[in-house]
Design an enzyme around this catalytic site. Structure first.
Site, PDB file in Angstrom:
ATOM      1  N   GLU A  32      35.291  17.430  67.014  1.00 21.66           N
ATOM      2  CA  GLU A  32      34.780  17.433  65.637  1.00 21.66           C
ATOM      3  C   GLU A  32      35.335  18.637  64.876  1.00 21.66           C
ATOM      4  OE1 GLU A  32      30.628  16.670  65.166  1.00 21.66           O
ATOM      5  OE2 GLU A  32      30.437  15.657  67.109  1.00 21.66           O
TER       6      GLU A  32
ATOM      7  N   THR B  40      26.853  23.332  72.263  1.00 20.59           N
ATOM      8  CA  THR B  40      27.856  22.924  71.278  1.00 20.59           C
ATOM      9  C   THR B  40      28.810  24.106  71.140  1.00 20.59           C
ATOM     10  OG1 THR B  40      26.176  21.671  70.071  1.00 20.59           O
ATOM     11  CG2 THR B  40      28.242  22.116  68.917  1.00 20.59           C
TER      12      THR B  40
ATOM     13  N   THR C  86      32.010  12.957  65.591  1.00 22.82           N
ATOM     14  CA  THR C  86      33.205  12.705  66.398  1.00 22.82           C
ATOM     15  C   THR C  86      34.288  12.056  65.557  1.00 22.82           C
ATOM     16  OG1 THR C  86      31.724  12.256  68.212  1.00 22.82           O
ATOM     17  CG2 THR C  86      34.019  11.617  68.523  1.00 22.82           C
TER      18      THR C  86
ATOM     19  N   ARG D  37      26.130  11.286  78.122  1.00 17.28           N
ATOM     20  CA  ARG D  37      25.960   9.895  77.662  1.00 17.28           C
ATOM     21  C   ARG D  37      24.823   9.167  78.374  1.00 17.28           C
ATOM     22  NH1 ARG D  37      28.204  10.556  72.920  1.00 17.28           N
ATOM     23  NH2 ARG D  37      30.399  11.137  73.069  1.00 17.28           N
TER      24      ARG D  37
ATOM     25  N   HIS E 103      34.625   5.704  65.265  1.00 12.74           N
ATOM     26  CA  HIS E 103      33.724   6.203  66.320  1.00 12.74           C
ATOM     27  C   HIS E 103      32.401   5.431  66.303  1.00 12.74           C
ATOM     28  CE1 HIS E 103      31.593   8.884  69.004  1.00 12.74           C
ATOM     29  NE2 HIS E 103      30.660   9.079  68.092  1.00 12.74           N
TER      30      HIS E 103
ATOM     31  N   TYR F  52      17.780   7.831  73.169  1.00  6.96           N
ATOM     32  CA  TYR F  52      18.047   7.869  71.733  1.00  6.96           C
ATOM     33  C   TYR F  52      17.255   6.862  70.899  1.00  6.96           C
ATOM     34  CZ  TYR F  52      21.126   3.770  71.065  1.00  6.96           C
ATOM     35  OH  TYR F  52      21.627   2.507  70.937  1.00  6.96           O
TER      36      TYR F  52
ATOM     37  N   ASP G 209      24.562  17.767  62.613  1.00 11.02           N
ATOM     38  CA  ASP G 209      25.740  17.031  63.083  1.00 11.02           C
ATOM     39  C   ASP G 209      25.748  15.655  62.436  1.00 11.02           C
ATOM     40  OD1 ASP G 209      28.067  16.544  64.485  1.00 11.02           O
ATOM     41  OD2 ASP G 209      27.031  15.952  66.326  1.00 11.02           O
TER      42      ASP G 209
ATOM     43  N   LYS H  52      22.375  16.148  73.772  1.00 12.48           N
ATOM     44  CA  LYS H  52      23.291  16.923  72.934  1.00 12.48           C
ATOM     45  C   LYS H  52      22.953  18.408  72.891  1.00 12.48           C
ATOM     46  CE  LYS H  52      25.353  13.372  70.737  1.00 12.48           C
ATOM     47  NZ  LYS H  52      26.806  13.241  70.537  1.00 12.48           N
TER      48      LYS H  52
ATOM     49  N   GLU I 175      32.841  15.621  72.315  1.00  7.41           N
ATOM     50  CA  GLU I 175      33.081  15.013  71.011  1.00  7.41           C
ATOM     51  C   GLU I 175      33.944  15.987  70.226  1.00  7.41           C
ATOM     52  OE1 GLU I 175      29.295  13.744  69.316  1.00  7.41           O
ATOM     53  OE2 GLU I 175      29.452  11.873  70.447  1.00  7.41           O
TER      54      GLU I 175
ATOM     55  N   ASP J 218      31.216  18.950  70.582  1.00  7.34           N
ATOM     56  CA  ASP J 218      29.803  18.594  70.733  1.00  7.34           C
ATOM     57  C   ASP J 218      29.634  17.915  72.087  1.00  7.34           C
ATOM     58  OD1 ASP J 218      27.184  17.773  70.384  1.00  7.34           O
ATOM     59  OD2 ASP J 218      27.712  16.056  69.140  1.00  7.34           O
TER      60      ASP J 218
ATOM     61  N   GLU K 255      34.679   6.638  74.529  1.00  7.86           N
ATOM     62  CA  GLU K 255      35.552   5.654  73.881  1.00  7.86           C
ATOM     63  C   GLU K 255      36.888   5.518  74.602  1.00  7.86           C
ATOM     64  OE1 GLU K 255      35.305   6.282  69.337  1.00  7.86           O
ATOM     65  OE2 GLU K 255      34.520   8.092  70.272  1.00  7.86           O
TER      66      GLU K 255
ATOM     67  N   ARG L  78      25.510  -1.047  72.314  1.00  7.96           N
ATOM     68  CA  ARG L  78      24.739  -2.237  71.899  1.00  7.96           C
ATOM     69  C   ARG L  78      25.668  -3.444  71.829  1.00  7.96           C
ATOM     70  NH1 ARG L  78      23.445   1.868  68.413  1.00  7.96           N
ATOM     71  NH2 ARG L  78      24.857   1.024  66.861  1.00  7.96           N
TER      72      ARG L  78
ATOM     73  N   TYR M  46      28.046  11.861  61.508  1.00  5.36           N
ATOM     74  CA  TYR M  46      28.492  10.693  62.282  1.00  5.36           C
ATOM     75  C   TYR M  46      29.428   9.894  61.366  1.00  5.36           C
ATOM     76  CZ  TYR M  46      27.434   6.840  65.664  1.00  5.36           C
ATOM     77  OH  TYR M  46      27.479   5.867  66.635  1.00  5.36           O
TER      78      TYR M  46
ATOM     79  N   GLN N 251      21.664  10.479  76.814  1.00  3.73           N
ATOM     80  CA  GLN N 251      21.636  10.003  75.425  1.00  3.73           C
ATOM     81  C   GLN N 251      21.258   8.517  75.340  1.00  3.73           C
ATOM     82  OE1 GLN N 251      25.461  10.353  73.508  1.00  3.73           O
ATOM     83  NE2 GLN N 251      24.785   9.409  71.600  1.00  3.73           N
TER      84      GLN N 251
HETATM   85 CA    CA Z   1      28.512  14.716  67.514  1.00  8.40          CA
END
Ligand code: CA
Length: 398
Positions: free
Chosen positions: A189, A243, A330, A223, A123, A230, A116, A239, A187, A219, A344, A132, A118, A226
């Site tokens: 995709e 899927t 995404t 959250r 996104h 992560y 997968d 994740k 997500e 996907d 988002e 962050r 990014y 994650q």
């Molecule tokens: Ca993804």
């Protein structure tokens, strides 16, 4: 006029004769390779006499695995013959049309490795700002290489499969807490199904010979799990529980009129990421939450094409095999209504979304159903369809 009497089988409809995606349907004689024609499935095994011996063997299989392995010349020959058969005035002997509403589909191929990416700048910037807030939204490597991770192929499921809410650790006020995810997300995709000979160091110009077709992907992402797990190695249990992919794979050849340039990164690329022809794709997605259209992401803005992603995935000597699947990442655009995740769309849960029935949502509740659809421009003003990917959330198990 075609023998196929289905108003959805028309050039101005997503599943007319210009599209012809492949899937596997359940029939009285067992699973069968089929093409989608409008709102019907046309199983191919009963039509084996209409093909060369090589193609007949491929379409008589109970999955797409032999076809994926056969490679581009066989894919092109089969598609050309199918276009003749479905646009003829008389039905070929033995042809049976199954209404999709009464026909079960299954995962159409054995999923090999799953990667997968990014590759949406919007996104990556949105997630960076939410996860962050005091740091850099996008790291310097992001525009130089397609950032990605190796995912879990064993939990790739076909559209229509229910998804159980995952358990996991999340950050609490006094250390980690364990339980069902409270921030379950999607997500939106686009995925690429690989085929052809096993290969390594695939160039961008050779990439289309190793990509059989294109699917919609959801996907599913927890959250809260994650965000806690992560750092510093990336996505894992947030994740890997599920899927979902569309049941019908639209052949890459169908996208000839949808090819566009990827956006200029504003700096030189490493040679292996330079494309000698454009493999960005002008695909438009729609995301429905319990029937409400909540987002319309556009794929054309993605920073890397599938050809660049495949070149990157194999540049270190790692192989690509038939059945490997990779997803774009995404897809989010610059506008709020183009965001491809609820993280988002609700800005981390601070701005809930109101559905058509008045319900408010930030993340998924048990019983919620998500449907993602997509289309692209086809030849001569026609429309190319990508089959929907749908899934409903079940309560966490014991
Ligand atoms: Ca993804």
């Amino acid at each position: 006029m075609s023998w196929i009497d289905d108003p959805a089988f028309a050039a101005d409809k997503p599943f007319g004769p210009q599209t012809l995606p492949y899937g596997v349907v359940e029939t009285a004689e067992g699973p069968a390779v089929a093409v989608r024609v409008g709102d019907h499935a046309l199983p191919l095994r009963p039509l084996a006499d209409e093909f060369t011996a090589e193609l007949a063997e491929l379409v008589a299989a109970d999955s797409l695995d032999p076809l994926l392995a056969a490679g581009r010349p066989a894919w092109s020959a089969l598609r050309a013959r199918l276009i003749e058969l479905v646009t003829a005035t008389a039905a070929p002997d033995g042809a049976v049309l199954l209404p999709l509403s009464e026909t079960a589909t299954r995962l159409p191929f054995t999923v090999g490795d799953y990667v997968d990416f990014y590759s949406s700048r919007n996104h990556a910037e949105n997630v960076g700002r939410i996860f962050r807030p005091d740091g850099e939204a996008v790291f310097p490597n992001w525009s130089h290489l397609p950032v990605g991770y190796n995912g879990r192929s064993g939990t790739v499921v076909v559209s229509g499969t229910d998804v159980e809410r995952p358990h996991g650790q999340r950050k609490g006020d006094d250390g980690p807490v364990f339980g069902p995810s409270t921030r379950l997300d999607i997500e939106a995709e686009i995925g690429f199904v690989c085929g052809g000979p096993v290969a390594r160091r695939v160039s961008t110009s050779a990439a289309p010979d190793h990509v059989f077709g294109v699917v919609t992907v959801n996907d599913w992402s927890a959250r809260d799990i994650q965000a806690w797990e992560y750092v510093p190695l990336g996505p894992h249990l947030g994740k890997s529980f599920a899927t979902s992919i569309g049941a019908w794979i639209t052949p890459l050849e169908a996208f000839a009129a949808a090819r566009v340039a990827v956006p200029d990164p504003g700096h030189p690329r490493q040679d292996y990421l330079v494309e000698d022809s454009h493999w960005g794709l002008d695909i438009h997605l729609q995301v429905f939450w319990n029937g409400t259209l909540v987002s319309k992401p556009d794929f054309a803005g993605m920073a890397f094409s599938f050809a660049q992603q495949l070149a990157h995935m194999t540049v270190n000597g790692a192989t690509v095999r038939p059945g490997d699947l990779f997803a774009s990442g995404t897809i989010s655009g610059p506008e709020k209504h183009q965001r491809g995740s609820f993280l988002e769309l609700s800005w981390g849960g601070k701005e809930p979304i109101t559905l058509d029935d008045g319900a408010e949502r930030s993340f998924l509740l048990d019983g919620d159903t998500i449907v993602i659809t997509a289309t692209a421009p086809g030849p001569d003003g026609s429309v190319i369809g990508l089959s929907e990917v749908a899934g409903t959330i079940l309560a966490a198990g014991d």
